[in-house]
Scaffold this motif. Sequence first.
Motif, PDB file in Angstrom:
ATOM      1  N   GLU A 133       0.984  -1.237   0.124  1.00 18.00           N
ATOM      2  CA  GLU A 133      -0.045   0.055  -0.022  1.00 18.00           C
ATOM      3  C   GLU A 133       0.685   1.205  -0.076  1.00 18.00           C
ATOM      4  OE1 GLU A 133      -2.972  -0.716   2.619  1.00 18.00           O
ATOM      5  OE2 GLU A 133      -3.625   1.179   2.947  1.00 18.00           O
ATOM      6  N   VAL A 134       0.384   2.273  -0.842  1.00 20.67           N
ATOM      7  CA  VAL A 134       1.511   3.237  -1.138  1.00 20.67           C
ATOM      8  C   VAL A 134       0.564   4.575  -1.154  1.00 20.67           C
ATOM      9  CG1 VAL A 134       3.350   2.207  -2.043  1.00 20.67           C
ATOM     10  CG2 VAL A 134       1.766   2.933  -3.654  1.00 20.67           C
ATOM     11  N   LYS A 135       1.392   5.710  -0.665  1.00 18.91           N
ATOM     12  CA  LYS A 135       0.389   7.119  -0.761  1.00 18.91           C
ATOM     13  C   LYS A 135       1.388   7.913  -1.690  1.00 18.91           C
ATOM     14  CE  LYS A 135      -0.659  10.834   1.955  1.00 18.91           C
ATOM     15  NZ  LYS A 135      -0.735  11.431   3.489  1.00 18.91           N
ATOM     16  N   VAL A 136       0.780   8.304  -2.604  1.00 16.02           N
ATOM     17  CA  VAL A 136       1.332   9.313  -3.677  1.00 16.02           C
ATOM     18  C   VAL A 136       0.874  10.427  -3.704  1.00 16.02           C
ATOM     19  CG1 VAL A 136       1.938   9.487  -6.317  1.00 16.02           C
ATOM     20  CG2 VAL A 136       2.156   7.242  -4.993  1.00 16.02           C
ATOM     21  N   ASN A 137       1.908  11.342  -3.600  1.00 18.86           N
ATOM     22  CA  ASN A 137       1.479  12.774  -4.170  1.00 18.86           C
ATOM     23  C   ASN A 137       2.389  13.231  -5.274  1.00 18.86           C
ATOM     24  OD1 ASN A 137       2.192  16.029  -4.123  1.00 18.86           O
ATOM     25  ND2 ASN A 137       0.156  15.823  -2.745  1.00 18.86           N
ATOM     26  N   ALA A 138       1.786  13.537  -6.526  1.00 14.44           N
ATOM     27  CA  ALA A 138       2.799  13.922  -7.762  1.00 14.44           C
ATOM     28  C   ALA A 138       2.273  15.303  -8.158  1.00 14.44           C
ATOM     29  CB  ALA A 138       2.511  13.163  -8.921  1.00 14.44           C
ATOM     30  N   ARG A 139       3.273  16.384  -8.046  1.00  5.53           N
ATOM     31  CA  ARG A 139       3.039  17.471  -8.657  1.00  5.53           C
ATOM     32  C   ARG A 139       3.678  17.943 -10.033  1.00  5.53           C
ATOM     33  NH1 ARG A 139       3.154  22.996  -4.812  1.00  5.53           N
ATOM     34  NH2 ARG A 139       1.531  21.760  -3.965  1.00  5.53           N
ATOM     35  N   ARG A 140       3.404  18.382 -10.908  1.00  4.74           N
ATOM     36  CA  ARG A 140       4.025  19.087 -12.019  1.00  4.74           C
ATOM     37  C   ARG A 140       3.742  20.303 -12.722  1.00  4.74           C
ATOM     38  NH1 ARG A 140       1.797  14.248 -15.064  1.00  4.74           N
ATOM     39  NH2 ARG A 140       1.030  15.205 -17.077  1.00  4.74           N
ATOM     40  N   PHE A 141       4.514  20.924 -13.472  1.00  3.30           N
ATOM     41  CA  PHE A 141       4.321  21.933 -14.112  1.00  3.30           C
ATOM     42  C   PHE A 141       5.133  22.240 -15.346  1.00  3.30           C
ATOM     43  CE2 PHE A 141       8.011  24.575 -13.060  1.00  3.30           C
ATOM     44  CZ  PHE A 141       8.253  24.037 -11.657  1.00  3.30           C
TER      45      PHE A 141
END
Lengths: 768, 768
Positions: A133-141
């Motif tokens: 089980e993983v938690k992901v937060n991805a941000r890009r611009f």
Amino acid sequence: MNKYLKVDDWCIIEEGFDPKNHRSSESIFSLGNGRMGQRANFEEKYSGNTLQGTYIGGVYYTDKTRVGWWKNGYPEYFAKVLNAPYWNGIYVEINNEQLDLGVCKVRDFTRILNMKEGYLERSFIAIMPNGNEVKVNARRFISMANKEIAAIRYALTPLNFSGDILFTSSIDGDIINEDANYNEKFWDVLETDALNGEAYLRSQTKKTNFQVGVGIKYAITLGGNEYPVLEDETIIDQNYVANKVSVFVEKGKQVCFYKYIAVLSSMNHNVSDLLPNAKILVNDACSKGFDTLLEEHRLVWKEIWEHSDIVIEGDVEAQQGIRFNIFQLKQTYTGDDARLNIGPKGFTGEKYGGSTYWDTEAYCVPFYLSTADAKVTRNLLIYRYKQLDKAIENGQKLGFTDGAALYPMVTMNGEECHNEWEITFEEIHRNGAIAYAIYRYINYTGDDFYLEEYGLEVLTAIARFWAQRATFSEARKKYVILGVTGPNEYENNVNNNWYTNKIATWCMKYAIECLEKVKSRSTDRFLELVEKLKLDYKAETRKWQEIIDQMYFPEEKELGIFLQQDGYMDKEQILAADLNPEIRPLNQHWSWDRILRSCFIKQADVLQGIYFFEKEYDDACIKRNFDFYESRTVHESSLSPCVHSILAARIGDMTKAYNLYLRTARLDLDDYNKEAHEGLHITSMAGTWMSIVEGFGGMRIKEGILSFQPAIPESWKSYSFKVMYRKNILNVRVQHGKVIIFNEEGGVMELAVYGKKYKIVENSKIEI
Amino acid sequence: MNKYLKVDDWCIIEEGFDPKNHRSSESIFSLGNGRMGQRANFEEKYSGNTLQGTYIGGVYYTDKTRVGWWKNGYPEYFAKVLNAPYWNGIYVEINNEQLDLGVCKVRDFTRILNMKEGYLERSFIAIMPNGNEVKVNARRFISMANKEIAAIRYALTPLNFSGDILFTSSIDGDIINEDANYNEKFWDVLETDALNGEAYLRSQTKKTNFQVGVGIKYAITLGGNEYPVLEDETIIDQNYVANKVSVFVEKGKQVCFYKYIAVLSSMNHNVSDLLPNAKILVNDACSKGFDTLLEEHRLVWKEIWEHSDIVIEGDVEAQQGIRFNIFQLKQTYTGDDARLNIGPKGFTGEKYGGSTYWDTEAYCVPFYLSTADAKVTRNLLIYRYKQLDKAIENGQKLGFTDGAALYPMVTMNGEECHNEWEITFEEIHRNGAIAYAIYRYINYTGDDFYLEEYGLEVLTAIARFWAQRATFSEARKKYVILGVTGPNEYENNVNNNWYTNKIATWCMKYAIECLEKVKSRSTDRFLELVEKLKLDYKAETRKWQEIIDQMYFPEEKELGIFLQQDGYMDKEQILAADLNPEIRPLNQHWSWDRILRSCFIKQADVLQGIYFFEKEYDDACIKRNFDFYESRTVHESSLSPCVHSILAARIGDMTKAYNLYLRTARLDLDDYNKEAHEGLHITSMAGTWMSIVEGFGGMRIKEGILSFQPAIPESWKSYSFKVMYRKNILNVRVQHGKVIIFNEEGGVMELAVYGKKYKIVENSKIEI
């Protein structure tokens, strides 16, 4: 309509992951910076239904025109927006299993487009088939501050295990266009390289020989601390490069994978410099770091919003809609590269091809005139001026002579690059919009000098086209224009499209007026132009005047309306409201011939003409035509509701105006036409802006004076917008029963509100 | 017009080699046998401009439909005639130099198509750059006796040297279609093999997965004696196989290279048998030898000519024209494979794609009815009957319901496979031709049983289509048919095309008549059909009758003519005779929009209707319409002059009729429309036959009796043709002032000549 996304002032929010909507979301959450752009594809592997799309402004492919039956005059190619090397990938492998939302259980999924700061953020918890089980937060611009840079922060936390997380950061040159003939490829990869922490790929388009160089570099933090990688595994294939690195992460601790991307094209670099420069750029970006880059990017957006935001109080849907429209427009076109224009899908999909349509002149010009320096619009006009020779050539291909210009319907470089005859050869009204944009620009800015320097040549060439295109009907004893497609593309090859006949005569009238103006004001320049254009001034303008005087306009006298084209009343007259909603949009349910022979209208046609030439018609006439055509219009063109909204406001039907505003503002957000998955309707977004400023705000120029006739939709508390008009910047705020106009800068300004004239000194306001 | 070829009764002759005409000659000298065919490409290398073309009946590729703007209802693919593995090559190398007419000096070049015996022969003397001078005579044929066999005899004589002649006999699987997107390939070669004297290649089409196996075997004679080859050099590449053999030839002695070819496809063989069977066939052929194979082939042609020759005395151009037309028709379609039909370019070029157009029903049916057993035409009708389900499906795709059928405009297998909307969706009159062919067949053969067994289902489905396709115009209080393309494809998406409205009402009328006939004659079958078709007999026919009674037909009353479509008189009325010959054909000089808005007519439209329904109109009416439309018709469709020629003869204008006959008969030979290089106009060749038999001969069926109204062009001495009518075979000979009709077989026959009835007993004649 699909009310799937959450409503918010400044963000577009998707909560919960529904693969059915993924393609639409990929469009809606697209990022761009005018130079390049990308659909909101996932960074990690995704085995579900997706349309991978990475696009670079001005980089296209010329598909050979192939038809069953060749028609003389066809352009040789169709310019296709090309899917470019894919730099987005950060694959994640845990215990020999790929993280893939197509096979995981997904919890707490949110995707947010932060329009204020210009980034895309996605978070979720995934339960993998192997139980991890993983938690992901991805941000890009994609940076607005440095147009060749993008950056991704991919943060991952193991929730129920400690273990190795294997990241693969790649550039994939083995890409296809979905619209290609089965697996036809359009790129040759020329060079691939990878070393510790970095990878590079250089690729060239077939036939058109554009080159693109992409560089990537990564950095990792673990639990907030820099995580040095001594040596990673590099993969160098023929069409693919990657860095693979494994990080041991304890349960509950966060590993952040930062990926910096540089994308350079041969439009701006020597081909031999592409990868060396990419290396410099990507290393610079990496040194600066994600947060600094994002801050630089955010500041550009801050500046943009200061000049172009529209604030609506009391209606979050409407507020979100207009900001989404402004955001996407500014992502697509920034006005700093004269070779680029505003593609109808921007960087959000493959569809349409080409980059420049009549949309630019007919819809986008007012937006840029009011929200940017006059030179931005001037550049858009100059773009066409520079392509005048090619427009004359295009006219020649279709048999026109003596300097008559037919601008292409779709173009990348001034050549026609679309090849459906009913559009390319027959939708000639585009020539009118190009002339009309010159009128609008001069009328708005007062830059009369533009006329003699550039505009008049274009206007003359266009007037010449119309004079040759109209023919005299012995049967009617009138000039007619046969075989056209009007703005309403649900009719093809019709005779005497009212709008086309109208704008044709207007073009000739305006050209005569402008020639006279320059002749009397600047005789030398006039004579110079007469020489250059081989203009037989008297004979040519006499002919134009003859056609203007004897043009035929179809009308239905009993109903007191202008008739869209000859024979329109032969159709079964059914109203759009009586159509079964299940067969809407018609273009996805009815075959083309059925659409053509029906009375249903794709987009404003007669009403487009009334919008342009409003001054000529009284209220009753506008209302009769509006009532007749609005009830038959299905608005399956994105360019339609805005014009109808403006006219509805004009005749005081604010309910209709408001509903049509929502339709244009939230066209893609609510997916009215069930086609957001193919990409967004970028150019019509300027129409949304027009609906507020020209529609609700009633902004016009009347006898050289900026005038307002504000009205406000019932449900709104207030709205306010800014306009730059000549040297002034105004802030117009409309509440129920009150209009406040603040003169932000530019000295004293005269304007009119509800027909009454006012003067406002700088830094002060009036309240009405 | 290009008068390049020599005139001869039985041969097409090209004298002297002109590379400019080579592509046209490649078309004109094409060979075929109904199963396969080939353009007249040179055996040896040719570096000049050439269109390599080898085609196999029924083997096609489905190009994905790709358009800038998808229109609902488009077929998924465009079926493309595929260039197939090339078996023709016999490369000749002398002193390390290739024999190549692109670089040699060429003397005494002749190319002859012997139509009587069905072979192609070419001879020339070539002076090679290295000074070697050779004389070549090459003869080839594609066997009509064994449809999978072809053979070449390539005879070469060194004129000024003795030396080694190196022959390379090959099969080339690495072929392209000229219309492909740059170098896109459509075949995968699966298997290649070569051994002493023989070579084999098996290839598969992408997507459609047709397989083709080709085998070749050679034999050599030297100075007339067998020349044994103990071992040759074999070349086995991935896409290419060849045998190379060197022969020492003394100056003045002739070496003959015989190449035998077997071409098999998976339409007739298991894929695993393709090469084994090719081996058997090619070895058999080689054992038989060239002369025996040619003799078998010649005998088939003898039989064909006995039944279908038309003899013209006193006009060799006209004679050559009609024989060329009959020859090409018989090469293209032999009627022995129910899966094949008559492609508009046959085996002579890539253009058009698909195999079945309305041409078959509208033009070819009369030819086969009169020159072949009734079962040949019956098979052509059955072909459509078998595809009725797909035609109903096609109708459904376009929104029609309840068993309404719209047959495809172009098809390989019953599915629509052409994708230009103005043709596919709008050229719906094809449905009428299919019904009309049923009428013609029954009327000609008297095979009434066909109606109840097959015809009525098709007629009902077609009538249902028209009933749904017509709409009621409140403005006119009439039924109208909007948005069609008539036979004149130089108009698209017009309203109320007179021909379409006419054939639509005729179809419904004929369907009602046929339903009544079957109802009264064969009640059980009628009830069975009512059940099967879910026919609401009364209500449906009542509706049909209502539309028939209230159909709108555009007319120009002042001129007393039927109007091609609404708005035709708005066009500038210019006559074809006033056009500058330099801009003819218009479709190569004018852009499509210009053609569409001009008054010029590509092919018979109103006149096509008058031709079909001639009985309804009096002479004056036919003449008025003929004069009006003929003067505006540019005949840029191959299907046009024949109909005009028949009507010109009908109204007694024999000069016009004769000129139009030459135009149809020699369309490709004299390259009237400057497009012979793309392939020949096969289907219209049946129209040439009609021009003589129905035009000059005035053959009609009037009240069930075969009638003639013969006339003869001024310059002819006589002409004679044969017709099979029911059980009789007639030989009709027309001279100035005399008509001789001989009843060859079938018992006594009643017929009418110039309106007077006669009876002729078998084996006797009448003279009038």
